[in-house]
Scaffold this motif. Structure first.
Motif, PDB file in Angstrom:
ATOM      1  N   GLY A  29       0.803  -1.222   0.000  1.00  0.00           N
ATOM      2  CA  GLY A  29       0.000   0.000   0.000  1.00  0.00           C
ATOM      3  C   GLY A  29       0.831   1.265   0.000  1.00  0.00           C
ATOM      4  O   GLY A  29       0.327   2.340   0.333  1.00  0.00           O
ATOM      5  N   GLN A  30       2.098   1.173  -0.381  1.00  0.00           N
ATOM      6  CA  GLN A  30       2.993   2.325  -0.387  1.00  0.00           C
ATOM      7  C   GLN A  30       3.466   2.670  -1.797  1.00  0.00           C
ATOM      8  O   GLN A  30       4.553   3.198  -2.009  1.00  0.00           O
ATOM      9  CB  GLN A  30       4.206   2.044   0.510  1.00  0.00           C
ATOM     10  N   GLY A  31       2.614   2.344  -2.764  1.00  0.00           N
ATOM     11  CA  GLY A  31       2.954   2.630  -4.147  1.00  0.00           C
ATOM     12  C   GLY A  31       3.117   4.124  -4.402  1.00  0.00           C
ATOM     13  O   GLY A  31       2.529   4.959  -3.709  1.00  0.00           O
ATOM     14  N   GLN A  32       3.920   4.433  -5.382  1.00  0.00           N
ATOM     15  CA  GLN A  32       4.176   5.827  -5.744  1.00  0.00           C
ATOM     16  C   GLN A  32       3.579   6.124  -7.116  1.00  0.00           C
ATOM     17  O   GLN A  32       3.368   5.220  -7.922  1.00  0.00           O
ATOM     18  CB  GLN A  32       5.688   6.080  -5.772  1.00  0.00           C
ATOM     19  N   ALA A  33       3.312   7.400  -7.346  1.00  0.00           N
ATOM     20  CA  ALA A  33       2.777   7.799  -8.646  1.00  0.00           C
ATOM     21  C   ALA A  33       3.734   7.356  -9.748  1.00  0.00           C
ATOM     22  O   ALA A  33       4.942   7.565  -9.662  1.00  0.00           O
ATOM     23  CB  ALA A  33       2.591   9.316  -8.681  1.00  0.00           C
ATOM     24  N   GLY A  34       3.178   6.711 -10.761  1.00  0.00           N
ATOM     25  CA  GLY A  34       3.995   6.251 -11.879  1.00  0.00           C
ATOM     26  C   GLY A  34       4.511   4.838 -11.727  1.00  0.00           C
ATOM     27  O   GLY A  34       5.207   4.337 -12.621  1.00  0.00           O
ATOM     28  N   ASP A  35       4.189   4.164 -10.604  1.00  0.00           N
ATOM     29  CA  ASP A  35       4.697   2.805 -10.399  1.00  0.00           C
ATOM     30  C   ASP A  35       4.159   1.817 -11.432  1.00  0.00           C
ATOM     31  O   ASP A  35       4.875   0.910 -11.872  1.00  0.00           O
ATOM     32  CB  ASP A  35       4.346   2.314  -8.991  1.00  0.00           C
ATOM     33  N   ILE A  36       2.905   1.968 -11.811  1.00  0.00           N
ATOM     34  CA  ILE A  36       2.338   1.048 -12.799  1.00  0.00           C
ATOM     35  C   ILE A  36       3.048   1.220 -14.140  1.00  0.00           C
ATOM     36  O   ILE A  36       3.421   0.245 -14.802  1.00  0.00           O
ATOM     37  CB  ILE A  36       0.816   1.273 -12.946  1.00  0.00           C
ATOM     38  N   GLU A  37       3.258   2.469 -14.523  1.00  0.00           N
ATOM     39  CA  GLU A  37       3.971   2.745 -15.774  1.00  0.00           C
ATOM     40  C   GLU A  37       5.411   2.249 -15.689  1.00  0.00           C
ATOM     41  O   GLU A  37       5.966   1.748 -16.676  1.00  0.00           O
ATOM     42  CB  GLU A  37       3.945   4.244 -16.086  1.00  0.00           C
ATOM     43  N   LEU A  38       6.013   2.352 -14.488  1.00  0.00           N
ATOM     44  CA  LEU A  38       7.373   1.863 -14.303  1.00  0.00           C
ATOM     45  C   LEU A  38       7.426   0.349 -14.462  1.00  0.00           C
ATOM     46  O   LEU A  38       8.351  -0.186 -15.091  1.00  0.00           O
ATOM     47  CB  LEU A  38       7.890   2.263 -12.910  1.00  0.00           C
ATOM     48  N   LEU A  39       6.421  -0.347 -13.918  1.00  0.00           N
ATOM     49  CA  LEU A  39       6.364  -1.799 -14.082  1.00  0.00           C
ATOM     50  C   LEU A  39       6.302  -2.181 -15.554  1.00  0.00           C
ATOM     51  O   LEU A  39       7.018  -3.080 -16.017  1.00  0.00           O
ATOM     52  CB  LEU A  39       5.138  -2.365 -13.353  1.00  0.00           C
ATOM     53  N   LEU A  40       5.418  -1.504 -16.283  1.00  0.00           N
ATOM     54  CA  LEU A  40       5.265  -1.809 -17.710  1.00  0.00           C
ATOM     55  C   LEU A  40       6.536  -1.495 -18.487  1.00  0.00           C
ATOM     56  O   LEU A  40       6.915  -2.227 -19.407  1.00  0.00           O
ATOM     57  CB  LEU A  40       4.076  -1.031 -18.286  1.00  0.00           C
ATOM     58  N   ASP A  41       7.208  -0.412 -18.111  1.00  0.00           N
ATOM     59  CA  ASP A  41       8.453  -0.040 -18.784  1.00  0.00           C
ATOM     60  C   ASP A  41       9.550  -1.069 -18.497  1.00  0.00           C
ATOM     61  O   ASP A  41      10.314  -1.452 -19.397  1.00  0.00           O
ATOM     62  CB  ASP A  41       8.894   1.352 -18.325  1.00  0.00           C
ATOM     63  N   LEU A  42       9.620  -1.539 -17.247  1.00  0.00           N
ATOM     64  CA  LEU A  42      10.596  -2.559 -16.898  1.00  0.00           C
ATOM     65  C   LEU A  42      10.338  -3.853 -17.680  1.00  0.00           C
ATOM     66  O   LEU A  42      11.271  -4.473 -18.215  1.00  0.00           O
ATOM     67  CB  LEU A  42      10.539  -2.851 -15.396  1.00  0.00           C
ATOM     68  N   CYS A  43       9.070  -4.229 -17.756  1.00  0.00           N
ATOM     69  CA  CYS A  43       8.715  -5.443 -18.495  1.00  0.00           C
ATOM     70  C   CYS A  43       9.092  -5.304 -19.970  1.00  0.00           C
ATOM     71  O   CYS A  43       9.596  -6.256 -20.589  1.00  0.00           O
ATOM     72  CB  CYS A  43       7.222  -5.739 -18.358  1.00  0.00           C
ATOM     73  N   ASP A  44       8.863  -4.117 -20.515  1.00  0.00           N
ATOM     74  CA  ASP A  44       9.188  -3.883 -21.925  1.00  0.00           C
ATOM     75  C   ASP A  44      10.687  -3.989 -22.174  1.00  0.00           C
ATOM     76  O   ASP A  44      11.126  -4.432 -23.238  1.00  0.00           O
ATOM     77  CB  ASP A  44       8.674  -2.500 -22.345  1.00  0.00           C
TER      78      ASP A  44
END
Length: 438
Positions: A368-383
């Motif tokens: 529950g300590q996610g930061q703004a942009g974490d979802i986009e960061l996950l997708l970028d890392l996966c890419d």
């Protein structure tokens, strides 16, 4: 609906013994194969449509045909090897170990026939080192086969030689990758090799090598015995035959279900008694944790290589992990990613560094300590990992993450402010409640 072929004798008394196996017609297929030319055996398996049961689904007979046999070439003069990949480590996959425990002679007969087909006199079964009970059973069956003249320098009195070694691995998930398995067999640290050269030309000890999954090799005697037309009566046009599905998770009767390729999860769930009481299907894996997850809308997708591919996932090892509404997708994906981070061999940067960073971000969202942009960061890392890692481990680590965000983005967004344990109490999704374990 069920097609018990590999599992037909599993319930027999002492099914793992040679005498029990022969009562079911065991090694009759080997007798037939000994009367056939090696090239005819390869053609038979190729025409049957048998596809590799280990994950990729590559045609088995075609893989055999890649072995150079021309004595005029250097590769054709080298000894040939058959290696059976029994390093079953994919989370959720549990089909090969029951097969080897219940009927090891099914696999050994397949090994001898397959060795004859590719003109190999030496075969190896590389078994996951943690399953000592399976290793002992295979070695006992191997001794029986040698004593009965089914292995060794004079197979069934024909003068043909096939030797078999049961090799215990050292507990590394990466050794399920075929070239890392070869390095491990040679006594080195298990790490993927650069290709080309491919194993069919330079594999074990730099010699032509065929590497197949347990279930693929174990299916060969049935094909020799039953024939191409019989095998084609099961499955679909492009995915023929029978296979073992591993059904686990929030279902009433988890287990191994041998059915024709093309059956649906809805049908398998019916065979397994349905979801547990009070459960509704939320998401599931069609082929283990390294395949993109699917949801309840995919209940009627044919479980064959083409059907699952069209749905955006992969059939993989056919490990059907079923999760209900009590399960946090974020927590589940985090556990899988922690596994891949731990099992990365570290040879390539995208996988070694990428899986570490994926875990860091997922841990924030899970707590529950996610930061703004974490979802986009996950997708970028996966890419940045996908298609750039040395082997398929990196690709497999990204698949559940990207598919989970696609179907359950709201749960990842909730990770910006609420721990997953509050939204989905772990006790609710436990397969075995704590009071039942007390």
């Amino acid at each position: 609906m069920l097609t018990p072929v590999l599992s037909e004798n599993w319930a027999d008394e002492r099914a793992w013994t040679l005498s029990a196996y022969r009562e079911r017609g065991g090694y009759e297929a080997l007798r037939t194969a000994l009367d056939m030319a090696p090239d005819d055996l390869v053609t038979l398996v190729k025409d049957s449509g048998l596809r590799g049961r280990g994950g990729a689904g590559f045609p088995t007979g075609m893989k055999w045909s890649f072995i150079p046999q021309d004595p005029e070439t250097e590769a054709g003069r080298k000894p040939k090897y058959l290696v059976v990949n029994a390093d079953e480590s994919e989370p959720g996959t549990c089909k090969d170990i029951p097969l080897m425990m219940a009927s090891p002679h099914t696999l050994i007969e397949g090994v001898v026939i397959s060795s004859l087909a590719i003109r190999a006199e030496q075969a190896f079964i590389y078994v996951r080192g943690e399953v000592l009970h399976v290793i002992r059973r295979l070695r006992a069956a191997c001794r029986e086969a040698y004593e009965a003249g089914l292995l060794g320098e004079d197979v069934m009195g024909t003068g043909r030689r096939v030797d078999l070694v049961i090799h215990a691995g050292a507990g590394a998930y990466i050794c399920g990758e075929e070239t890392a398995l070869l390095d491990s067999l040679e006594g080195r640290r298990g790490q993927p090799r650069l290709r080309p050269p491919f194993p069919a030309v330079e594999g074990l000890y730099a010699c032509p090598t065929v590497i197949n999954n347990v279930e693929s090799i174990a299916s060969v005697p049935a094909i020799v015995r039953g024939g191409i037309d019989w095998f084609g009566t099961m499955g679909t046009e492009k995915s023929k035959g029978f296979t073992l599905y591993s059904l686990s998770g929030h279902v009433k009767r988890p287990g191994q279900y041998e059915a024709p390729l093309g059956i649906t999860l809805r049908q398998l769930l019916d065979l397994g008694g349905g979801m547990r009481e009070g459960s509704e299907l939320k998401f599931w894996t069609p082929g283990g944790s390294s395949t993109p997850i699917l949801t309840a809308e995919h209940l009627d997708v044919p479980l064959d290589y083409e059907g699952v591919g069209e749905a955006g996932s992969m059939l993989g090892t056919k490990a059907l992990q079923v999760f209900d509404q009590t399960t946090s997708v974020v927590r589940c994906v985090l556990r899988w990613t922690e596994f891949y981070k731990h099992e990365s061999c570290g040879k390539c940067t995208p996988c070694r560094e990428g899986t570490w960073w994926l875990v860091q971000v997922l841990q924030r969202l899970d707590s529950g300590q996610g930061q703004a942009g974490d979802i986009e960061l996950l997708l970028d890392l996966c890419d940045n990992i996908l298609g750039r890692s040395f082997c398929a481990l990196g690709d497999g680590a990204t698949s559940p993450i990207t598919s989970a965000i696609e179907y359950f983005r709201d749960e990842f967004e909730a990770g910006m402010h609420t721990p997953s344990a509050e939204l989905f109490p772990p006790a609710a999704s436990m397969l075995f409640p704590e009071e039942a374990l007390a």
